[in-house]
Design a protein around this motif. Structure first.
Motif, PDB file in Angstrom:
ATOM      1  N   GLN A  12       0.821  -1.207   0.000  1.00  0.00           N
ATOM      2  CA  GLN A  12       0.000   0.000   0.000  1.00  0.00           C
ATOM      3  C   GLN A  12       0.857   1.261   0.000  1.00  0.00           C
ATOM      4  OE1 GLN A  12      -2.930   0.081   3.109  1.00  0.00           O
ATOM      5  NE2 GLN A  12      -3.385   2.238   2.802  1.00  0.00           N
ATOM      6  N   VAL A  13       1.920   1.273   0.788  1.00  0.00           N
ATOM      7  CA  VAL A  13       2.771   2.463   0.871  1.00  0.00           C
ATOM      8  C   VAL A  13       3.507   2.687  -0.449  1.00  0.00           C
ATOM      9  CG1 VAL A  13       4.750   3.518   2.039  1.00  0.00           C
ATOM     10  CG2 VAL A  13       3.016   2.317   3.372  1.00  0.00           C
ATOM     11  N   ARG A  14       4.072   1.625  -1.029  1.00  0.00           N
ATOM     12  CA  ARG A  14       4.790   1.797  -2.296  1.00  0.00           C
ATOM     13  C   ARG A  14       3.848   2.228  -3.410  1.00  0.00           C
ATOM     14  NH1 ARG A  14       7.794  -2.706  -0.143  1.00  0.00           N
ATOM     15  NH2 ARG A  14       6.559  -4.195  -1.345  1.00  0.00           N
ATOM     16  N   LEU A  15       2.646   1.675  -3.433  1.00  0.00           N
ATOM     17  CA  LEU A  15       1.664   2.089  -4.437  1.00  0.00           C
ATOM     18  C   LEU A  15       1.286   3.556  -4.239  1.00  0.00           C
ATOM     19  CD1 LEU A  15      -0.084   1.322  -6.841  1.00  0.00           C
ATOM     20  CD2 LEU A  15      -1.823   0.525  -5.220  1.00  0.00           C
ATOM     21  N   ALA A  16       1.145   3.986  -2.997  1.00  0.00           N
ATOM     22  CA  ALA A  16       0.824   5.389  -2.710  1.00  0.00           C
ATOM     23  C   ALA A  16       1.958   6.310  -3.160  1.00  0.00           C
ATOM     24  CB  ALA A  16       0.543   5.574  -1.222  1.00  0.00           C
ATOM     25  N   ILE A  17       3.194   5.912  -2.899  1.00  0.00           N
ATOM     26  CA  ILE A  17       4.349   6.709  -3.324  1.00  0.00           C
ATOM     27  C   ILE A  17       4.346   6.852  -4.839  1.00  0.00           C
ATOM     28  CG2 ILE A  17       6.879   6.754  -3.506  1.00  0.00           C
ATOM     29  CD1 ILE A  17       6.880   5.191  -0.769  1.00  0.00           C
ATOM     30  N   ASN A  42       9.025   3.690   8.009  1.00  0.00           N
ATOM     31  CA  ASN A  42       8.339   2.876   7.003  1.00  0.00           C
ATOM     32  C   ASN A  42       8.525   3.480   5.615  1.00  0.00           C
ATOM     33  OD1 ASN A  42       6.693   0.989   5.768  1.00  0.00           O
ATOM     34  ND2 ASN A  42       4.804   1.784   6.635  1.00  0.00           N
ATOM     35  N   LEU A  43       8.412   4.783   5.523  1.00  0.00           N
ATOM     36  CA  LEU A  43       8.575   5.462   4.243  1.00  0.00           C
ATOM     37  C   LEU A  43       9.992   5.278   3.710  1.00  0.00           C
ATOM     38  CD1 LEU A  43       7.236   7.170   2.074  1.00  0.00           C
ATOM     39  CD2 LEU A  43       7.856   9.195   3.391  1.00  0.00           C
ATOM     40  N   SER A  44      10.987   5.404   4.575  1.00  0.00           N
ATOM     41  CA  SER A  44      12.386   5.234   4.159  1.00  0.00           C
ATOM     42  C   SER A  44      12.621   3.854   3.565  1.00  0.00           C
ATOM     43  CB  SER A  44      13.331   5.431   5.342  1.00  0.00           C
ATOM     44  OG  SER A  44      13.335   6.760   5.755  1.00  0.00           O
ATOM     45  N   VAL A  45      12.113   2.829   4.224  1.00  0.00           N
ATOM     46  CA  VAL A  45      12.281   1.454   3.749  1.00  0.00           C
ATOM     47  C   VAL A  45      11.630   1.274   2.386  1.00  0.00           C
ATOM     48  CG1 VAL A  45      11.587  -0.944   4.181  1.00  0.00           C
ATOM     49  CG2 VAL A  45      12.516   0.439   6.037  1.00  0.00           C
ATOM     50  N   SER A  51      13.613   2.421  -5.113  1.00  0.00           N
ATOM     51  CA  SER A  51      14.860   2.875  -5.720  1.00  0.00           C
ATOM     52  C   SER A  51      15.700   1.692  -6.192  1.00  0.00           C
ATOM     53  CB  SER A  51      15.646   3.713  -4.712  1.00  0.00           C
ATOM     54  OG  SER A  51      16.884   4.097  -5.248  1.00  0.00           O
ATOM     55  N   GLU A  52      15.788   0.651  -5.367  1.00  0.00           N
ATOM     56  CA  GLU A  52      16.574  -0.537  -5.712  1.00  0.00           C
ATOM     57  C   GLU A  52      16.083  -1.214  -6.986  1.00  0.00           C
ATOM     58  OE1 GLU A  52      16.379  -3.001  -2.228  1.00  0.00           O
ATOM     59  OE2 GLU A  52      17.940  -1.862  -1.189  1.00  0.00           O
ATOM     60  N   CYS A  53      14.776  -1.200  -7.221  1.00  0.00           N
ATOM     61  CA  CYS A  53      14.265  -1.853  -8.427  1.00  0.00           C
ATOM     62  C   CYS A  53      14.205  -0.890  -9.622  1.00  0.00           C
ATOM     63  CB  CYS A  53      12.920  -2.516  -8.172  1.00  0.00           C
ATOM     64  SG  CYS A  53      11.559  -1.405  -7.895  1.00  0.00           S
ATOM     65  N   GLY A  54      14.654   0.351  -9.421  1.00  0.00           N
ATOM     66  CA  GLY A  54      14.746   1.302 -10.519  1.00  0.00           C
ATOM     67  C   GLY A  54      13.468   2.040 -10.849  1.00  0.00           C
ATOM     68  N   TYR A  55      12.480   1.973  -9.956  1.00  0.00           N
ATOM     69  CA  TYR A  55      11.204   2.652 -10.215  1.00  0.00           C
ATOM     70  C   TYR A  55      11.260   4.139  -9.889  1.00  0.00           C
ATOM     71  CZ  TYR A  55       8.832  -1.852 -10.868  1.00  0.00           C
ATOM     72  OH  TYR A  55       8.424  -3.078 -11.327  1.00  0.00           O
ATOM     73  N   ILE A  56      12.140   4.518  -8.962  1.00  0.00           N
ATOM     74  CA  ILE A  56      12.303   5.937  -8.631  1.00  0.00           C
ATOM     75  C   ILE A  56      13.784   6.267  -8.494  1.00  0.00           C
ATOM     76  CG2 ILE A  56      10.053   6.106  -7.468  1.00  0.00           C
ATOM     77  CD1 ILE A  56      11.553   6.160  -4.781  1.00  0.00           C
ATOM     78  N   ASP A  57      14.106   7.518  -8.718  1.00  0.00           N
ATOM     79  CA  ASP A  57      15.431   8.055  -8.430  1.00  0.00           C
ATOM     80  C   ASP A  57      15.336   8.837  -7.131  1.00  0.00           C
ATOM     81  OD1 ASP A  57      16.879   7.139 -10.650  1.00  0.00           O
ATOM     82  OD2 ASP A  57      16.200   8.822 -11.885  1.00  0.00           O
ATOM     83  N   VAL A  58      16.336   8.684  -6.289  1.00  0.00           N
ATOM     84  CA  VAL A  58      16.362   9.377  -5.006  1.00  0.00           C
ATOM     85  C   VAL A  58      17.614  10.237  -4.958  1.00  0.00           C
ATOM     86  CG1 VAL A  58      16.401   9.111  -2.499  1.00  0.00           C
ATOM     87  CG2 VAL A  58      15.138   7.473  -3.900  1.00  0.00           C
TER      88      VAL A  58
END
Length: 93
Positions: A12-17, A42-45, A51-58
């Motif tokens: 749920q959190v990753r989908l919301a992000i 929770n948000l940091s994790v 980021s690890e799977c390449g869906y976002i850049d941080v």
């Protein structure tokens, strides 16, 4: 029949992000935390997993004396999110 759903986006959190980031150029950690209602830990994790799977850049940096974390969805992330939404639609038809 039913399409497989991306296991990364089942959270749920990753989908919301991802839902937030798809509609903005970029967003900082505080904004994402406020909008998702997630705790900072929770948000940091979950940001790290995306980021690890390449869906976002941080991008992390210091602004004045404060650390900032800014996230931006990648083309791979946009594609994954769109596939997820398309697959989800097969479940509700």
């Amino acid at each position: 029949m039913f399409k497989d759903l991306d296991p990364i986006l089942l959270s749920q959190v990753r989908l919301a992000i991802m839902s937030l980031l798809i509609s903005v150029e970029e967003a900082d950690f505080v904004y994402i935390r406020e909008k998702t209602g997630a705790t900072a830990g929770n948000l940091s994790v979950n940001i790290e997993k995306l980021s690890e799977c390449g869906y976002i850049d941080v991008r992390k940096y210091i602004a004045g004396k404060r650390p900032r974390t800014v996230c931006k969805i990648t083309p791979k992330g946009i594609e994954a999110f769109e596939k997820y939404v398309t697959a989800l639609r097969t479940y509700i038809k």
